[in-house]
Enzyme design. Structure first.
Site, PDB file in Angstrom:
ATOM      1  N   LYS A   1      -4.747   5.759  67.911  1.00  0.00           N
ATOM      2  CA  LYS A   1      -6.106   6.086  68.364  1.00  0.00           C
ATOM      3  C   LYS A   1      -6.120   6.951  69.625  1.00  0.00           C
ATOM      4  O   LYS A   1      -7.056   7.710  69.837  1.00  0.00           O
ATOM      5  CB  LYS A   1      -6.916   4.816  68.591  1.00  0.00           C
TER       6      LYS A   1
ATOM      7  N   GLU B   1     -18.931   2.897  70.627  1.00  0.00           N
ATOM      8  CA  GLU B   1     -18.967   1.503  70.203  1.00  0.00           C
ATOM      9  C   GLU B   1     -17.532   1.093  69.889  1.00  0.00           C
ATOM     10  O   GLU B   1     -16.653   1.934  69.746  1.00  0.00           O
ATOM     11  CB  GLU B   1     -19.823   1.342  68.947  1.00  0.00           C
TER      12      GLU B   1
ATOM     13  N   SER C   1       0.739   2.837  61.952  1.00  0.00           N
ATOM     14  CA  SER C   1      -0.331   3.276  62.852  1.00  0.00           C
ATOM     15  C   SER C   1      -0.369   2.545  64.191  1.00  0.00           C
ATOM     16  O   SER C   1      -0.816   3.095  65.182  1.00  0.00           O
ATOM     17  CB  SER C   1      -1.679   3.142  62.149  1.00  0.00           C
TER      18      SER C   1
HETATM   19  C1  LIG Z   1      -8.150   1.297  64.194  1.00  0.00           C
HETATM   20  C2  LIG Z   1      -6.856   1.157  63.536  1.00  0.00           C
HETATM   21  C3  LIG Z   1      -6.667   1.532  62.188  1.00  0.00           C
HETATM   22  C4  LIG Z   1      -7.792   2.000  61.307  1.00  0.00           C
HETATM   23  O1  LIG Z   1      -8.360   3.227  61.648  1.00  0.00           O
HETATM   24  P1  LIG Z   1      -8.146   4.536  60.794  1.00  0.00           P
HETATM   25  O2  LIG Z   1      -9.191   5.453  61.310  1.00  0.00           O
HETATM   26  O3  LIG Z   1      -8.344   4.187  59.350  1.00  0.00           O
HETATM   27  O4  LIG Z   1      -6.779   5.023  61.037  1.00  0.00           O
HETATM   28  C5  LIG Z   1      -5.400   1.440  61.647  1.00  0.00           C
HETATM   29  N1  LIG Z   1      -4.355   0.990  62.370  1.00  0.00           N
HETATM   30  C6  LIG Z   1      -4.496   0.617  63.657  1.00  0.00           C
HETATM   31  C7  LIG Z   1      -3.296   0.125  64.388  1.00  0.00           C
HETATM   32  C8  LIG Z   1      -5.740   0.681  64.281  1.00  0.00           C
HETATM   33  O5  LIG Z   1      -5.873   0.310  65.570  1.00  0.00           O
END
Ligand SMILES: *Cc1c(COP(=O)(O)O)cnc(C)c1O
Length: 403
Positions: free
Chosen positions: A98, A120, A385
């Site tokens: 993010k 938000e 992610s």
């Molecule tokens: C917020 C988040 C997601 C989901 O958000 P996307 O916009 O679909 O990538 C996925 N993995 C993590 C670790 C997150 O914090």
């Protein structure tokens, strides 16, 4: 492959923000002007050498990019088939992808002369990343969060406050993400001159799906180069979890014109009954949410349905419009993983590789493990992610240690 995607990123979305029949900007009249301002500024500023150089420097010296690509040998051996590679977005500063778009949005705000970032947050992950960006750029930060979420995600509330953000409790309706979005938009409308709204994924009205994708593209560009350097080839399959779809779009955008399969993984939660999952692509129909058109889990009246996932970052009833477009085109395939499959992957990756993933990311790990076995040979690249620190207490208290 049938279609040429070599110019997709330059030509999509069109000037109105349409990805085929999806996307666009469905806005109340008061928001049209401010969104136009952000769009115009973004197109100009994001192409300037100063902006590009500053963002590049931030990524190297502050965020810790490039993040590595890693061959998960022991996990691959367990599955007994294709080799699984991880793009380590969990190693970003603040522990997830993010920050890639939050630093971009913060830098844009600085160049636009804005003083305050407004957003938000649901589980608090976007709020923490944006509060980090605000601290870095010396901007004010106001995060709207439902009171129910504030109680559930207390550590993230503390993080945001330590980072200097003002956390605004939202006490109407269900007191969760949807009301937090409404509240943040209201606050932004009070003062669009000195503040800017910063979205948390490739969702919302134009230009956000395009902007956030552009800021996340670094993930795919790095991963493609790293993978080729390591193996001399391209992966046979790439995959990522899908909430709104930003980490997925980041990885996928670099491979659209390559001969590899692309799979998005949605949360099937407790099962296929309404309210037990957030598998938008599997059970949704085109509709409008938060100012854009996309696949949507909705009731007969077109109101967004209640959703659920063990991973709070994935429980969104919509999905980024570019995903809907690429699904209909047949370029990206969508599947799902249940809570149970996610937990199994969470424990396996921790034990076998020493990497504790975010529950969101574990959905993609679960799919890759299953697919590796089925493929028998070849390679899979998945976007890890985020890291699982935020999930430790919840998992250990609720499910134990995976023995
Ligand atoms: C917020 C988040 C997601 C989901 O958000 P996307 O916009 O679909 O990538 C996925 N993995 C993590 C670790 C997150 O914090």
């Amino acid at each position: 492959m049938k279609k040429d995607y070599s110019s997709h990123l330059e030509t999509t979305p069109d000037a109105e923000g349409n990805f085929g029949e999806y996307g666009g900007a469905f806005l109340p009249p008061q928001l049209i002007g401010p969104m136009q301002e952000i769009h115009t500024a973004y197109l100009k500023i994001s192409k300037s050498a100063d902006f590009i150089n500053e963002l590049r420097s931030i990524r190297t010296h502050y965020q810790g990019r490039p993040t590595p690509t890693y061959h998960a040998k022991r996990l691959s051996e367990l599955c007994g088939g294709a080799s699984i590679y991880l793009k380590r977005e969990d190693l970003n500063h603040t522990g997830a992808h993010k920050l890639n778009h939050c630093m971009g949005e913060g830098l844009l705000a600085k160049y636009m002369g804005k003083k305050k970032l407004i957003a938000e947050t649901g589980a608090g992950q976007h709020g923490v990343a944006l509060a980090t960006a605000a601290a870095y750029f010396g901007l004010e930060c106001e995060i709207h969060m439902g009171e129910v979420d504030m109680a559930k995600e207390h550590p993230n509330v503390i993080r945001m406050k330590l980072l200097g953000a003002k956390v605004v409790p939202v006490s109407f309706g269900l007191k969760t993400l949807k009301e937090a979005v409404d509240s943040a938009f209201q606050a932004y409308l009070v003062d669009p001159e000195t503040s800017i709204y910063c979205i948390g994924s490739v969702v919302g009205p134009h230009p956000f799906p395009m902007m956030v994708r552009d800021f996340q593209r670094v993930v795919g560009i790095e991963a493609r180069e790293q993978f080729q350097e390591m193996t001399g080839n391209l992966p046979d399959l790439i995959t990522a979890c899908i909430g709104g779809g930003s980490n997925a779009m980041g990885l996928f955008s670099a491979f659209l014109n390559d001969p590899c399969e692309i799979w998005g993984v949605e949360p099937m939660g407790r099962g296929p009954n309404p309210g037990d999952h957030a598998a938008t692509m599997t059970y949704g129909m085109p509709g409008i949410i938060h100012g854009f058109k996309s696949y949507l889990l909705q009731d007969e009246k077109g109101e967004p349905s209640p959703v659920y996932s063990i991973a709070s970052g994935l429980d969104y009833p919509g999905v980024g419009p570019e995903h809907s477009y690429l699904k209909d085109e047949g370029r990206i395939q969508y599947t799902s993983a249940t809570d149970e499959e996610c937990l199994d992957a969470f424990y396996k990756l921790s034990r076998l590789e020493g990497i504790i993933p975010a529950l969101e990311s574990a959905h993609a790990v679960a799919f890759a493990m299953e697919k590796a076995k089925e493929m028998g040979t070849g390679s899979i690249l998945l976007n890890l992610s985020g890291r699982g620190d935020k999930d430790l207490d919840f998992v250990a208290d609720t499910y134990g240690f995976g023995d």
